[in-house]
Design a protein around this motif. Structure first.
Motif, PDB file in Angstrom:
ATOM      1  N   PRO A 177       0.810  -1.221   0.000  1.00  0.00           N
ATOM      2  CA  PRO A 177       0.000   0.000   0.000  1.00  0.00           C
ATOM      3  C   PRO A 177       0.842   1.269   0.000  1.00  0.00           C
ATOM      4  N   ARG A 178       0.290   2.313  -0.587  1.00  0.00           N
ATOM      5  CA  ARG A 178       0.891   3.651  -0.584  1.00  0.00           C
ATOM      6  C   ARG A 178      -0.045   4.613   0.129  1.00  0.00           C
ATOM      7  N   PRO A 179       0.424   5.426   1.060  1.00  0.00           N
ATOM      8  CA  PRO A 179       1.788   5.411   1.570  1.00  0.00           C
ATOM      9  C   PRO A 179       2.074   4.108   2.310  1.00  0.00           C
ATOM     10  N   ARG A 180       3.345   3.789   2.435  1.00  0.00           N
ATOM     11  CA  ARG A 180       3.708   2.542   3.096  1.00  0.00           C
ATOM     12  C   ARG A 180       3.239   2.549   4.550  1.00  0.00           C
ATOM     13  N   PRO A 181       2.655   1.454   5.012  1.00  0.00           N
ATOM     14  CA  PRO A 181       2.147   1.394   6.389  1.00  0.00           C
ATOM     15  C   PRO A 181       3.268   1.590   7.406  1.00  0.00           C
ATOM     16  N   ALA A 182       2.967   2.304   8.480  1.00  0.00           N
ATOM     17  CA  ALA A 182       3.947   2.533   9.549  1.00  0.00           C
ATOM     18  C   ALA A 182       4.073   1.289  10.412  1.00  0.00           C
ATOM     19  N   PHE A 183       5.263   1.105  10.972  1.00  0.00           N
ATOM     20  CA  PHE A 183       5.487  -0.013  11.885  1.00  0.00           C
ATOM     21  C   PHE A 183       4.788   0.223  13.209  1.00  0.00           C
ATOM     22  N   ALA A 184       4.219  -0.835  13.756  1.00  0.00           N
ATOM     23  CA  ALA A 184       3.679  -0.829  15.114  1.00  0.00           C
ATOM     24  C   ALA A 184       3.581  -2.266  15.573  1.00  0.00           C
ATOM     25  N   HIS A 185       3.747  -2.478  16.860  1.00  0.00           N
ATOM     26  CA  HIS A 185       3.539  -3.829  17.382  1.00  0.00           C
ATOM     27  C   HIS A 185       2.066  -4.178  17.226  1.00  0.00           C
ATOM     28  N   GLY A 186       1.820  -5.323  16.615  1.00  0.00           N
ATOM     29  CA  GLY A 186       0.444  -5.743  16.365  1.00  0.00           C
ATOM     30  C   GLY A 186      -0.124  -5.263  15.052  1.00  0.00           C
ATOM     31  N   ALA A 187       0.643  -4.482  14.291  1.00  0.00           N
ATOM     32  CA  ALA A 187       0.171  -4.029  12.979  1.00  0.00           C
ATOM     33  C   ALA A 187      -0.077  -5.241  12.081  1.00  0.00           C
ATOM     34  N   ARG A 188      -1.103  -5.118  11.247  1.00  0.00           N
ATOM     35  CA  ARG A 188      -1.408  -6.185  10.290  1.00  0.00           C
ATOM     36  C   ARG A 188      -1.759  -5.535   8.958  1.00  0.00           C
ATOM     37  N   VAL A 189      -1.039  -5.930   7.929  1.00  0.00           N
ATOM     38  CA  VAL A 189      -1.225  -5.345   6.604  1.00  0.00           C
ATOM     39  C   VAL A 189      -1.476  -6.483   5.614  1.00  0.00           C
ATOM     40  N   ALA A 190      -2.529  -6.360   4.830  1.00  0.00           N
ATOM     41  CA  ALA A 190      -2.846  -7.368   3.825  1.00  0.00           C
ATOM     42  C   ALA A 190      -2.140  -7.036   2.521  1.00  0.00           C
ATOM     43  N   LEU A 191      -1.288  -7.941   2.067  1.00  0.00           N
ATOM     44  CA  LEU A 191      -0.690  -7.842   0.747  1.00  0.00           C
ATOM     45  C   LEU A 191      -1.419  -8.837  -0.157  1.00  0.00           C
ATOM     46  N   ASP A 192      -0.890  -9.115  -1.320  1.00  0.00           N
ATOM     47  CA  ASP A 192      -1.556 -10.050  -2.237  1.00  0.00           C
ATOM     48  C   ASP A 192      -1.405 -11.480  -1.732  1.00  0.00           C
ATOM     49  N   GLY A 193      -2.422 -11.971  -1.033  1.00  0.00           N
ATOM     50  CA  GLY A 193      -2.369 -13.343  -0.544  1.00  0.00           C
ATOM     51  C   GLY A 193      -1.424 -13.554   0.615  1.00  0.00           C
ATOM     52  N   LEU A 194      -0.998 -12.481   1.260  1.00  0.00           N
ATOM     53  CA  LEU A 194      -0.072 -12.585   2.388  1.00  0.00           C
ATOM     54  C   LEU A 194      -0.431 -11.534   3.434  1.00  0.00           C
TER      55      LEU A 194
END
Length: 233
Positions: A177-194
């Protein structure tokens, strides 16, 4: 498709890398001088490849090998305090066959998990430079290409690893994703199938102060294991 042979060849090529002069000098100096407690060891003193099966569904991405850990043993997170915490947690949630990692031939096995890093040489003061991070990225990108058929989740330990991993995933073909997601403990980001998860690094600074507790780490690993489709033991 079984890419175990291709991944093994990549790991062998990686161990001969000498692209970053400062890191080469440091890793080899540490291997010569050693630490008194390990005076009888023959240090690895080279880039440390990833560890785990070629068909892993879950990837764990750290920062870099420790000077007297992976740089000594030749295996990621093996022989240092950070590894003690990580492998205990992996064992606790059923992703490893034993809770300790002391040497490359200690019989440790990971279940559906591979561990790697954006920087494969031990850096002075545990701090690679941005240039060293970027120079080493191609190894992670190649590893991600080979793991892509099976990997479904990744846990990134710490902000440095997060900043290094996102462009590597993008280069390996995932849509970040743009802008790139910020780091955080517990962050969850959906990429293509991951699914990509953020977790505080298992450094002594975090574990000794309680910023990262064993249960916090286990919870991230349990969630990532479920996202990866790995069975519960």
């Amino acid at each position: 498709m079984d890419d175990s042979g291709a991944l093994a060849r990549l790991d062998r090529r990686l161990t001969g890398c000498r692209a970053c002069p400062r890191l080469v000098e440091w890793r080899e100096e540490v291997a010569r001088t050693k630490r008194a407690a390990f005076a009888d060891w023959t240090y690895w003193g080279r880039p440390v490849p990833g560890f785990g099966p070629a068909d892993a569904r879950l990837l764990i991405i750290g920062l870099a090998p420790a000077a007297h850990g992976g740089n000594r043993t030749g295996r990621m997170f093996t022989g240092d305090r950070s590894g003690d915490v990580l492998y205990q947690a992996l064992y606790d949630v059923g992703l490893a066959n034993r809770p300790t990692a002391v040497s490359a031939d200690d019989g440790l096995e990971l279940y559906g998990v591979r561990i790697t890093a954006p920087v494969h040489c031990a850096p002075p003061a545990n701090k690679p430079t941005p240039g060293e991070r970027d120079t080493c990225r191609s190894w992670l990108v190649q590893e991600l290409h080979l793991l892509r058929p099976t990997v479904r989740a990744a846990v990134v330990l710490g902000a440095f690893g997060w900043q290094a991993a996102l462009p590597a995933f993008a280069e390996a073909g995932w849509t970040v994703p743009r802008p790139r997601p910020a780091f955080a403990h517990g962050a969850r980001v959906a990429l293509d199938g991951l699914d990509l998860f953020g977790c505080f690094h298992v450094s002594q600074r975090n574990t000794f102060t309680g910023r990262l507790t064993p249960e916090m780490l286990r919870e991230v690993l349990r969630t990532a294991r479920k996202a990866a489709g790995l069975p519960v033991s």
